[in-house]
Design a protein around this motif. Structure first.
Motif, PDB file in Angstrom:
ATOM      1  N   SER A  52      -3.325  15.835 -68.185  1.00  0.00           N
ATOM      2  CA  SER A  52      -2.823  16.383 -66.922  1.00  0.00           C
ATOM      3  C   SER A  52      -3.984  16.858 -66.050  1.00  0.00           C
ATOM      4  CB  SER A  52      -1.828  17.519 -67.172  1.00  0.00           C
ATOM      5  OG  SER A  52      -2.437  18.608 -67.835  1.00  0.00           O
ATOM      6  N   SER A  58       6.304  13.324 -70.063  1.00  0.00           N
ATOM      7  CA  SER A  58       7.635  13.835 -70.431  1.00  0.00           C
ATOM      8  C   SER A  58       8.009  13.407 -71.844  1.00  0.00           C
ATOM      9  CB  SER A  58       8.698  13.341 -69.446  1.00  0.00           C
ATOM     10  OG  SER A  58       8.520  13.928 -68.183  1.00  0.00           O
ATOM     11  N   GLU A 105       3.123  19.801 -68.917  1.00  0.00           N
ATOM     12  CA  GLU A 105       4.067  18.984 -68.139  1.00  0.00           C
ATOM     13  C   GLU A 105       4.209  19.555 -66.729  1.00  0.00           C
ATOM     14  OE1 GLU A 105       8.378  16.811 -68.630  1.00  0.00           O
ATOM     15  OE2 GLU A 105       8.120  18.760 -69.586  1.00  0.00           O
ATOM     16  N   ASN A 106       4.282  20.872 -66.604  1.00  0.00           N
ATOM     17  CA  ASN A 106       4.351  21.506 -65.279  1.00  0.00           C
ATOM     18  C   ASN A 106       3.138  21.121 -64.431  1.00  0.00           C
ATOM     19  OD1 ASN A 106       6.705  22.811 -65.980  1.00  0.00           O
ATOM     20  ND2 ASN A 106       5.731  24.777 -66.393  1.00  0.00           N
ATOM     21  N   SER A 144       1.218  18.502 -64.687  1.00  0.00           N
ATOM     22  CA  SER A 144       1.295  17.089 -64.293  1.00  0.00           C
ATOM     23  C   SER A 144       2.246  16.887 -63.118  1.00  0.00           C
ATOM     24  CB  SER A 144       1.735  16.225 -65.480  1.00  0.00           C
ATOM     25  OG  SER A 144       3.110  16.398 -65.782  1.00  0.00           O
ATOM     26  N   GLU A 145       3.325  17.651 -63.095  1.00  0.00           N
ATOM     27  CA  GLU A 145       4.295  17.538 -61.998  1.00  0.00           C
ATOM     28  C   GLU A 145       3.714  18.056 -60.690  1.00  0.00           C
ATOM     29  OE1 GLU A 145       7.771  19.524 -63.419  1.00  0.00           O
ATOM     30  OE2 GLU A 145       8.285  17.918 -64.834  1.00  0.00           O
ATOM     31  N   TRP A 146       2.888  19.121 -60.766  1.00  0.00           N
ATOM     32  CA  TRP A 146       2.264  19.633 -59.546  1.00  0.00           C
ATOM     33  C   TRP A 146       1.123  18.749 -59.080  1.00  0.00           C
ATOM     34  CZ3 TRP A 146       4.923  22.332 -56.508  1.00  0.00           C
ATOM     35  CH2 TRP A 146       5.882  23.222 -56.992  1.00  0.00           C
ATOM     36  N   GLU A 150       1.236  15.509 -59.388  1.00  0.00           N
ATOM     37  CA  GLU A 150       1.971  14.430 -58.707  1.00  0.00           C
ATOM     38  C   GLU A 150       2.407  14.866 -57.312  1.00  0.00           C
ATOM     39  OE1 GLU A 150       5.811  11.449 -59.399  1.00  0.00           O
ATOM     40  OE2 GLU A 150       5.262  12.911 -60.940  1.00  0.00           O
ATOM     41  N   HIS A 159       8.224  15.997 -56.049  1.00  0.00           N
ATOM     42  CA  HIS A 159       8.276  16.824 -57.256  1.00  0.00           C
ATOM     43  C   HIS A 159       9.564  16.516 -57.983  1.00  0.00           C
ATOM     44  CE1 HIS A 159       8.426  20.415 -59.844  1.00  0.00           C
ATOM     45  NE2 HIS A 159       7.118  20.461 -59.672  1.00  0.00           N
ATOM     46  N   LYS A 160       9.480  16.443 -59.307  1.00  0.00           N
ATOM     47  CA  LYS A 160      10.646  16.010 -60.117  1.00  0.00           C
ATOM     48  C   LYS A 160      11.836  16.941 -59.974  1.00  0.00           C
ATOM     49  CE  LYS A 160       8.131  13.361 -63.575  1.00  0.00           C
ATOM     50  NZ  LYS A 160       7.779  13.220 -65.013  1.00  0.00           N
ATOM     51  N   ASP A 161      11.587  18.210 -59.700  1.00  0.00           N
ATOM     52  CA  ASP A 161      12.701  19.159 -59.570  1.00  0.00           C
ATOM     53  C   ASP A 161      13.420  19.039 -58.237  1.00  0.00           C
ATOM     54  OD1 ASP A 161      12.247  20.111 -62.061  1.00  0.00           O
ATOM     55  OD2 ASP A 161      11.136  21.904 -61.421  1.00  0.00           O
TER      56      ASP A 161
END
Length: 215
Positions: free
Chosen positions: A133, A149, A198-199, A201-203, A205, A212-214
């Protein structure tokens, strides 16, 4: 004015990279200390616990200054807001590395059994998630976190297996209860480290794509 802003943005990137490398190293060293029962190494990790906290404060201060200094364009705003999110997860990874080191300092003697082997595999995967990440942020290569994930699901699976093994061993009186509790706590910290990776990696992205996935 923009040139000065860009230079400060570059410093923010450099500091984020440095903090990422620092927390990656701390979790590697904490697991090594546990694996080899190296209390001296564990003590070094505990004594340097404030390094990550100080870096978080420095980056937070720079990020907020950038937000106030000039009206950032959309890409700048994504990077700065992502930085503020990432440092929170990085700081928590640093805390969990210190927690593992603290447990190592007082753990009773143990035998390397099936549960220990699973814990080491869980640790390796959690460490890989953190490193990938961070590397994704540094290089801008999102392919590095394509499977993050799935890796997190595997870390969760390891935790569940370790927990079930420990419960079974305690029922049959095949393990030291104090050791079993310590192993379960370390497994829980590793599970949280996977979540934080994982958090991050999402930020990363979001900072690159705006998605953002959320959302």
């Amino acid at each position: 004015m923009r040139n000065k802003f860009d230079k400060e943005l570059d410093k923010l990137n450099d500091e984020l990279t440095e903090m990422g490398e620092l927390v990656s190293d701390k979790i590697v060293q904490s697991i090594s200390a546990f694996k080899h029962r190296d209390k001296e190494k564990a003590k070094v990790i505990l004594d340097s616990d404030n390094e990550v906290d100080e870096m978080e404060k420095t980056i937070e201060k720079r990020a907020l200054k950038l937000l106030l200094q000039q009206q950032p364009v959309a890409s700048d705003l994504r990077l700065i807001s992502s930085a503020l999110k990432m440092i929170t997860d990085m700081e928590r990874i640093g805390d969990q590395a210190a927690d593992i080191a603290e447990i190592t300092m007082s753990m009773p003697k143990f035998t390397k059994d099936e549960t220990f082997d699973k814990l080491m595999k869980m640790a390796s995967l959690s460490i890989e998630m953190v490193k990938e990440s961070i590397k994704s942020f540094v290089t801008g290569d999102l392919s590095l976190v394509d499977n993050i994930s799935e890796h997190d699901d595997k870390v969760d699976e390891y935790f569940n297996n370790i927990r079930d093994n420990i419960v079974e061993e305690l029922r049959s009186s095949e393990t030291n209860p104090e050791y079993a509790t310590d192993v379960l706590m370390i497994a829980k910290y590793l599970e949280r480290i996977g979540d934080h990776a994982e958090n991050i990696s999402e930020w990363v992205e979001f900072s690159i794509t705006g998605e953002h996935k959320d959302n």
